[in-house]
Design an enzyme around this catalytic site. Structure first.
Site, mmCIF file in Angstrom:
data_model
loop_
_atom_site.group_PDB
_atom_site.id
_atom_site.type_symbol
_atom_site.label_atom_id
_atom_site.label_comp_id
_atom_site.label_asym_id
_atom_site.label_seq_id
_atom_site.Cartn_x
_atom_site.Cartn_y
_atom_site.Cartn_z
ATOM 1 N N GLY A 18 0.826 -1.205 0.000
ATOM 2 C CA GLY A 18 0.000 0.000 0.000
ATOM 3 C C GLY A 18 0.851 1.242 0.000
ATOM 4 O O GLY A 18 2.063 1.183 -0.226
ATOM 5 N N ASN A 19 0.233 2.371 0.230
ATOM 6 C CA ASN A 19 0.983 3.629 0.311
ATOM 7 C C ASN A 19 0.285 4.557 1.303
ATOM 8 O O ASN A 19 -0.777 4.232 1.832
ATOM 9 C CB ASN A 19 1.115 4.270 -1.076
ATOM 10 C CG ASN A 19 -0.234 4.575 -1.673
ATOM 11 O OD1 ASN A 19 -0.950 5.444 -1.195
ATOM 12 N ND2 ASN A 19 -0.599 3.835 -2.719
ATOM 13 N N ARG A 20 0.904 5.716 1.533
ATOM 14 C CA ARG A 20 0.444 6.579 2.619
ATOM 15 C C ARG A 20 -0.645 7.566 2.219
ATOM 16 O O ARG A 20 -1.010 8.443 3.000
ATOM 17 C CB ARG A 20 1.640 7.362 3.186
ATOM 18 C CG ARG A 20 2.561 6.510 4.033
ATOM 19 C CD ARG A 20 3.810 7.282 4.401
ATOM 20 N NE ARG A 20 3.501 8.548 5.051
ATOM 21 C CZ ARG A 20 4.279 9.627 5.016
ATOM 22 N NH1 ARG A 20 5.404 9.588 4.344
ATOM 23 N NH2 ARG A 20 3.927 10.723 5.644
ATOM 24 N N SER A 21 -1.173 7.456 1.018
ATOM 25 C CA SER A 21 -2.169 8.452 0.599
ATOM 26 C C SER A 21 -3.422 8.379 1.486
ATOM 27 O O SER A 21 -3.968 7.306 1.714
ATOM 28 C CB SER A 21 -2.569 8.209 -0.852
ATOM 29 O OG SER A 21 -3.597 9.097 -1.196
#
Ligand code: CTP
Length: 409
Positions: free
Chosen positions: A214-217
């Site tokens: 995933g990512n931090r958005s």
């Protein structure tokens, strides 16, 4: 005139007793509606004695009189002082948790709000967005004074002096609207009927039954864009990748998890769109194999994942251009030894070919999450066409301003 004086739960409530006295001395009928929390600070007896009227706080206190509707309908002016960060949020979201919330929802009278809170709360992006929303909707939100707060701290957040609150209330009642930066006033309705698709959030690519890449958005910038476009009259569809935030009524929403689901949802929604904004952080790669069960350690001390590229949705939108459809991309970049973040973004703008690329530098306390944002807007040749810094709602309006300018022949 009939003034509905809303008092919410802050220490500064005691100063509002002076506001009430002044209004009464000037011959106005003032009905005080405290929130239940406000009564922890100044009791009902004070409000009733000074106003000469009941000061009920609960929606169910006087049901036969249908007060939750009548109070708002009968007021010529609503004044909320002090207004807490929590009540600002309630107002911005149209919530009616108590009698005061109901009364403000049910009124057509002008509403003046005098905020009072600690500086951190006032400066919080969520609070600033709520203030901008309310100002755009023609609430008069006074700026708090700067000075000593409840504790030893000081800064912006202090309740304006009673005389200033009364003066603002009279000015608004006389039809003079103070000149606050009402962000979308200039823009109201300029996107009327435009069909807008916005992707927001961050995709998750499953690795096995319990893990994902995933990512931090956070989705906050994409959601702010959706709210801003909605406010300016557009028909908005949001393709939300793993965002647990609400959207205003009237904004369509498709929830997705992976890059492939996002690609499909954006394609479906954007065939008839006039504007597509790819604000989502889409995974560039996904694991080639996804294990249906949780992968266990095999004792080798390592695990090699093979990744394959996902579809570049923005690139597909640009390649399959539709006349009259504007495509906006985002670029979250960091600088490195070879080039600055802006240089990377310029190169990306030229490579991606979107009508507009919104570049923001990311890093500690920048870009991701509930923090202010700073963006540079680049056209397809990499040339700078705009710059904006501030809350995510402010940035959202700046992006839409640039889109509106691009679409104006
Ligand atoms: N994007 C997309 N599909 C992908 C990856 C990204 O549509 N599979 C979009 C994003 O929504 C954003 C833009 O492309 O609007 C830029 O995303 P970014 O991740 O910064 O760029 P990349 O395509 O990953 O380029 P690079 O790897 O060169 O940084």
């Amino acid at each position: 005139m009939r003034v509905l004086l809303g008092v919410t739960g802050g220490v500064a409530a005691y100063k509002v007793a002076i506001v009430l006295r002044r209004l009464k001395e000037d011959g106005h009928v003032v009905r005080v509606v405290p929130t239940p929390a406000a009564l922890e600070f100044v009791g009902r007896a004070t409000w009733e004695a000074l106003s000469g009227l009941p000061a009920t706080a609960h929606t169910f206190d006087n049901v036969p009189a249908v007060e939750h509707v009548r109070l708002g309908q009968q007021a010529d002016l609503v004044l909320v002082a002090p207004c807490t960060a929590d009540f600002l949020a309630q107002l911005a979201h149209g919530e009616a948790r108590d009698l005061l919330g109901n009364a403000v929802l049910a009124t057509r009278a002008p509403v003046v709000v005098a905020p009072a809170m600690h500086t951190e709360m006032w400066e919080k992006a969520s609070t600033q967005d709520n203030v901008a929303t309310l100002r755009a909707r023609r609430f008069t939100v006074l700026d708090p004074a700067v000075g000593r707060l409840t504790g030893p701290d000081s800064g912006p957040g202090r309740l304006p002096e009673p005389e200033e609150i009364v003066a603002a209330a009279y000015a608004v009642a006389a039809g003079e609207v103070p000149d606050y930066p009402r962000l979308s006033e200039r823009a109201w309705g300029d996107l009327d009927g435009l069909r807008v698709v916005i992707s927001a959030g961050g995709t998750r690519e499953p690795i096995d039954a319990v893990r994902f890449l995933g990512n931090r958005s956070s989705g906050l910038q994409g959601f702010a864009l959706a709210e801003a476009a909605h406010e300016r009259g557009a028909h908005v569809t949001v393709v939300a990748a793993n965002v647990a935030l609400p959207l205003s009524e009237g904004i369509a929403r498709v929830d997705v998890t992976t890059a492939a689901e996002l690609a499909e949802a954006v394609r479906d929604a954007s065939s008839t769109a006039d504007l597509v904004v790819m604000a989502a952080a889409v995974a560039d790669f996904r694991p080639r194999e996804v294990s249906a069960t949780k992968v266990k350690k095999d004792g080798s001390g390592a695990w090699t994942l093979e990744l394959v590229e996902t579809e570049d949705v923005l690139a597909s939108l640009v390649r399959e251009a539709v006349p009259g459809r504007t495509v906006v991309g985002f670029a979250a970049e960091t600088g490195d030894d070879a080039s600055s973040a802006l240089d990377h973004a310029r190169a990306k703008a030229r490579r991606k070919g979107a009508d507009l690329l919104v570049f923001n530098q990311v890093g500690e306390n920048r870009g991701f999450g509930d923090v202010p944002n700073e963006v540079t807007l680049l056209d397809a040749s990499g040339a700078e066409v705009g710059h904006a810094a501030g809350t995510k709602l402010h940035v959202a309006h700046a992006v839409l301003d640039a889109v509106a300018a691009l679409r104006t022949p």
